[in-house]
Design a protein around this motif. Structure first.
Motif, mmCIF file in Angstrom:
data_model
loop_
_atom_site.group_PDB
_atom_site.id
_atom_site.type_symbol
_atom_site.label_atom_id
_atom_site.label_comp_id
_atom_site.label_asym_id
_atom_site.label_seq_id
_atom_site.Cartn_x
_atom_site.Cartn_y
_atom_site.Cartn_z
ATOM 1 N N PHE A 100 0.872 -0.857 -0.242
ATOM 2 C CA PHE A 100 0.086 -0.236 -0.286
ATOM 3 C C PHE A 100 0.706 1.289 -0.139
ATOM 4 O O PHE A 100 0.987 2.275 0.743
ATOM 5 N N GLY A 101 1.648 1.446 -1.343
ATOM 6 C CA GLY A 101 2.198 2.565 -0.991
ATOM 7 C C GLY A 101 3.885 2.202 -0.353
ATOM 8 O O GLY A 101 4.801 2.992 -0.657
ATOM 9 N N VAL A 102 4.209 1.721 0.626
ATOM 10 C CA VAL A 102 5.366 1.559 1.504
ATOM 11 C C VAL A 102 6.269 0.781 1.342
ATOM 12 O O VAL A 102 5.301 -0.583 1.154
ATOM 13 N N GLU A 103 7.328 0.830 0.863
ATOM 14 C CA GLU A 103 8.297 -0.520 0.739
ATOM 15 C C GLU A 103 8.993 -0.762 2.369
ATOM 16 O O GLU A 103 9.038 -0.773 2.827
ATOM 17 N N TYR A 104 9.146 -2.454 1.787
ATOM 18 C CA TYR A 104 9.583 -3.189 2.909
ATOM 19 C C TYR A 104 10.916 -3.561 2.366
ATOM 20 O O TYR A 104 10.363 -4.268 1.073
ATOM 21 N N TRP A 105 12.617 -3.846 2.341
ATOM 22 C CA TRP A 105 12.935 -5.140 2.310
ATOM 23 C C TRP A 105 13.740 -6.152 2.725
ATOM 24 O O TRP A 105 13.580 -5.774 4.210
ATOM 25 N N GLY A 106 14.506 -6.745 2.599
ATOM 26 C CA GLY A 106 15.296 -7.434 3.334
ATOM 27 C C GLY A 106 16.195 -7.137 3.607
ATOM 28 O O GLY A 106 16.589 -6.178 3.132
ATOM 29 N N GLN A 107 16.868 -8.105 4.134
ATOM 30 C CA GLN A 107 18.256 -7.911 4.815
ATOM 31 C C GLN A 107 19.452 -7.695 3.566
ATOM 32 O O GLN A 107 20.271 -7.507 3.916
ATOM 33 N N GLY A 108 19.315 -9.017 2.473
ATOM 34 C CA GLY A 108 19.556 -9.385 1.702
ATOM 35 C C GLY A 108 20.731 -10.683 1.480
ATOM 36 O O GLY A 108 21.075 -11.109 2.704
ATOM 37 N N THR A 109 21.089 -11.082 0.616
ATOM 38 C CA THR A 109 21.991 -12.614 0.579
ATOM 39 C C THR A 109 23.005 -12.130 -1.213
ATOM 40 O O THR A 109 22.561 -11.923 -1.619
ATOM 41 N N GLN A 110 24.515 -12.323 -0.262
ATOM 42 C CA GLN A 110 25.389 -12.655 -0.598
ATOM 43 C C GLN A 110 25.562 -13.140 -1.628
ATOM 44 O O GLN A 110 25.975 -14.908 -1.554
ATOM 45 N N VAL A 111 25.075 -12.300 -3.628
ATOM 46 C CA VAL A 111 25.625 -13.732 -4.702
ATOM 47 C C VAL A 111 27.079 -13.861 -4.696
ATOM 48 O O VAL A 111 27.002 -12.373 -5.840
ATOM 49 N N THR A 112 27.947 -14.246 -5.226
ATOM 50 C CA THR A 112 29.259 -14.815 -5.530
ATOM 51 C C THR A 112 29.241 -15.278 -6.508
ATOM 52 O O THR A 112 29.451 -16.325 -6.387
ATOM 53 N N VAL A 113 29.760 -14.974 -8.336
ATOM 54 C CA VAL A 113 30.070 -16.104 -9.059
ATOM 55 C C VAL A 113 31.734 -15.810 -9.301
ATOM 56 O O VAL A 113 31.890 -14.467 -9.974
ATOM 57 N N SER A 114 32.492 -16.779 -9.347
ATOM 58 C CA SER A 114 33.635 -16.572 -9.424
ATOM 59 C C SER A 114 34.766 -17.696 -9.307
ATOM 60 O O SER A 114 33.969 -18.790 -9.167
ATOM 61 N N SER A 115 35.821 -18.113 -10.470
ATOM 62 C CA SER A 115 36.094 -19.129 -10.833
ATOM 63 C C SER A 115 37.274 -19.756 -9.495
ATOM 64 O O SER A 115 37.862 -20.099 -9.505
#
Length: 115
Positions: A100-115
């Motif tokens: 209803f017009g208010v944004e809520y966010w999670g804390q985030g999760t790290q994605v790392t793509v590397s060899s």
């Protein structure tokens, strides 16, 4: 109280896959639009994909054909299936709900793509 909790991030080699999950509470999950965003070091947060209550989806051009967003209203959970991952997909991934017009966010999760 709205809470969003992401999980499923990690380290993966180029070409690999990961599935992120976003578990929500404090909202009537099925009626809200949901989204995945990401923020790489030194860059602004950007939209990855959205999914609406109608199950309509939209994707950033950079992930089209590789990522799939979905939702399970019975489990109050949103997913992001990421295939053919590239080093440039490395970022912190966040889920967002607009209640209803208010944004809520999670804390985030790290994605790392590397060899």
């Amino acid at each position: 109280q709205v809470q969003l909790v992401e999980s499923g991030g990690g380290l993966v080699q180029p070409g690999g896959s990961l599935r992120l999950s976003c578990s929500a509470s404090g909202i009537i999950f099925r009626i809200h639009a949901l989204g995945w965003y990401r923020q790489a070091p030194g860059k602004e947060r950007e939209l990855v994909a959205n999914i609406y209550s109608t199950l309509t989806t939209n994707y950033a051009e950079s992930v089209k054909g590789r990522f799939t967003i979905s939702r399970d209203n019975a489990k109050n959970t949103m997913y992001l299936q990421m295939n053919s991952l590239k080093p440039e997909d490395t970022a912190i991934y966040y889920c967002k709900v607009n209640k209803f017009g208010v944004e809520y966010w999670g804390q985030g999760t790290q994605v790392t793509v590397s060899s």
